[in-house]
Design a protein around this motif. Structure first.
Motif, short mmCIF file in Angstrom:
data_model
loop_
_atom_site.label_atom_id
_atom_site.label_comp_id
_atom_site.label_asym_id
_atom_site.label_seq_id
_atom_site.Cartn_x
_atom_site.Cartn_y
_atom_site.Cartn_z
N ASP A 118 0.85 -1.19 0.00
CA ASP A 118 0.00 0.00 0.00
C ASP A 118 0.89 1.24 0.00
OD1 ASP A 118 -2.43 1.49 0.17
OD2 ASP A 118 -3.29 -0.14 1.35
N VAL A 155 -2.22 -8.27 -1.07
CA VAL A 155 -3.47 -7.58 -0.72
C VAL A 155 -3.14 -6.15 -0.31
CG1 VAL A 155 -4.72 -9.64 0.05
CG2 VAL A 155 -3.31 -8.36 1.68
N THR A 156 -4.16 -5.29 -0.34
CA THR A 156 -3.99 -3.95 0.20
C THR A 156 -4.23 -3.99 1.71
OG1 THR A 156 -6.33 -3.36 -0.07
CG2 THR A 156 -4.86 -2.97 -1.96
N GLN A 157 -3.92 -2.89 2.39
CA GLN A 157 -4.15 -2.85 3.83
C GLN A 157 -5.63 -2.98 4.15
OE1 GLN A 157 -1.62 -2.55 6.40
NE2 GLN A 157 -3.43 -3.31 7.48
N ALA A 158 -6.49 -2.32 3.36
CA ALA A 158 -7.94 -2.40 3.59
C ALA A 158 -8.46 -3.82 3.41
CB ALA A 158 -8.66 -1.44 2.66
N GLU A 159 -7.95 -4.52 2.39
CA GLU A 159 -8.37 -5.91 2.16
C GLU A 159 -7.93 -6.81 3.29
OE1 GLU A 159 -8.30 -5.92 -2.75
OE2 GLU A 159 -6.50 -6.47 -1.61
N TYR A 160 -6.70 -6.60 3.77
CA TYR A 160 -6.20 -7.42 4.88
C TYR A 160 -7.00 -7.15 6.16
CZ TYR A 160 -3.13 -9.33 8.44
OH TYR A 160 -2.64 -10.04 9.51
N ASP A 161 -7.33 -5.89 6.41
CA ASP A 161 -8.13 -5.54 7.59
C ASP A 161 -9.47 -6.27 7.58
OD1 ASP A 161 -6.13 -3.90 8.45
OD2 ASP A 161 -7.10 -2.03 7.84
N GLN A 162 -10.08 -6.40 6.42
CA GLN A 162 -11.36 -7.09 6.32
C GLN A 162 -11.21 -8.58 6.59
OE1 GLN A 162 -14.58 -6.02 5.92
NE2 GLN A 162 -13.63 -4.03 6.35
N ILE A 163 -10.10 -9.17 6.12
CA ILE A 163 -9.84 -10.59 6.37
C ILE A 163 -9.70 -10.85 7.86
CG2 ILE A 163 -8.11 -12.42 6.07
CD1 ILE A 163 -7.52 -11.17 3.28
#
Length: 281
Positions: A130, A250-258
């Motif tokens: 990111d 992944v982006t940071q936002a995608e990882y946060d959702q995981i």
């Protein structure tokens, strides 16, 4: 006004003293940081625990929340890694109550405005790529001595992580779980207080923190304080700054959702094992 002029004078003086070090073509260095987070004992409801059990839990919490990191840096890049330690027989390994979350190396590049993190979560390897998180720093008229360096104060406001460690005890008795969940999902702003030194004129710092006119030696935010305990400039044994490359990108936002989804699953599982529930059959 006088304090501002005095501060600028000190900044210029510190920068002049360090110019001969920074002028070297292959300038690099290492900084060791000690990170401590204030953690409360988990809420286990009415469960009676012996002093020995409480002591073991406190030791495991201490091992989770007191870490040593090494920041290797040059003019434009840095890599921030946790110092590897041997696990003690009572440390409980890498997680706590099933939480398997192993932090990896964090690479920052000031020129390309890029951050790359090698992160393992529940047995899966992720490569978080990111742009560098940018904080709007406010320069304060305060200074102090940290080791042999003159450090200056700066503050900023940031949003707290929405994917931190789960609440070990779940909702407390008498509280509505829906209200708790809504409260947890509200963005929380926290004050960041940093101390940087122009004597090491690089825009680097520990973790996500950077962007000040000097190396960040100390930073405090929410319940965590990170303090530099050792600095070596131009060491003979240079620590190569390698860009992390392994893992699912992944982006940071995608990882946060995981992470958020997994933690919600864990809360539901604990709820199903509640008093009289016995779990799903």
């Amino acid at each position: 006004m006088k304090s501002q002029f005095f501060r600028m004078f000190l900044v210029c003086l510190c920068t002049a003293f360090s110019a001969h070090v920074f002028a070297q073509a292959d300038f690099h260095g290492q900084a060791v940081y000690e990170s401590k987070t204030t953690a409360e004992m988990p809420d286990f409801g009415d469960r009676q625990m012996s002093e020995e059990q409480k002591k073991r839990i406190q030791e495991r919490l201490k091992s989770m929340y007191e870490k040593t990191y090494v920041l290797s840096f040059n003019r434009s890049e840095s890599i921030y890694k946790e110092e590897e330690k041997l696990e003690s027989p009572t440390s409980g390994g890498r997680g706590f109550r099933g939480l398997d979350m192993s932090a990896g190396a964090k690479y920052k590049n000031i020129k390309t405005n890029e951050v790359i993190v090698d992160q393992e979560f529940y047995g899966k390897q992720f490569l978080i790529k990111d742009s560098l998180p940018k904080l709007v720093w406010k320069m304060e008229n305060e200074s102090k001595q940290i080791g042999q360096y003159t450090a200056f104060k700066a503050t900023a406001v940031k949003l707290a992580s929405q994917t931190g460690l789960p609440s070990f005890g779940g909702p407390r008795r008498g509280e509505d779980s829906k209200e708790n969940k809504e409260e947890d999902n509200k963005p929380k702003e926290v004050i960041v207080t940093a101390w940087y030194t122009p004597q090491i004129p690089v825009n680097q710092g520990p973790g996500d923190f950077w962007g000040l006119p000097g190396l960040i030696l100390e930073v405090s935010t929410d319940k965590t304080t990170i303090l530099c305990s050792k600095i070596v400039l131009n060491p003979k044994e240079k620590d190569e700054i390698k860009v992390p490359k392994k893992g699912k990108e992944v982006t940071q936002a995608e990882y946060d959702q995981i992470v958020k989804k997994k933690l919600e699953e864990m809360r539901e599982m604990r709820g199903n094992r509640g008093p009289g529930g016995g779990g799903r059959r």
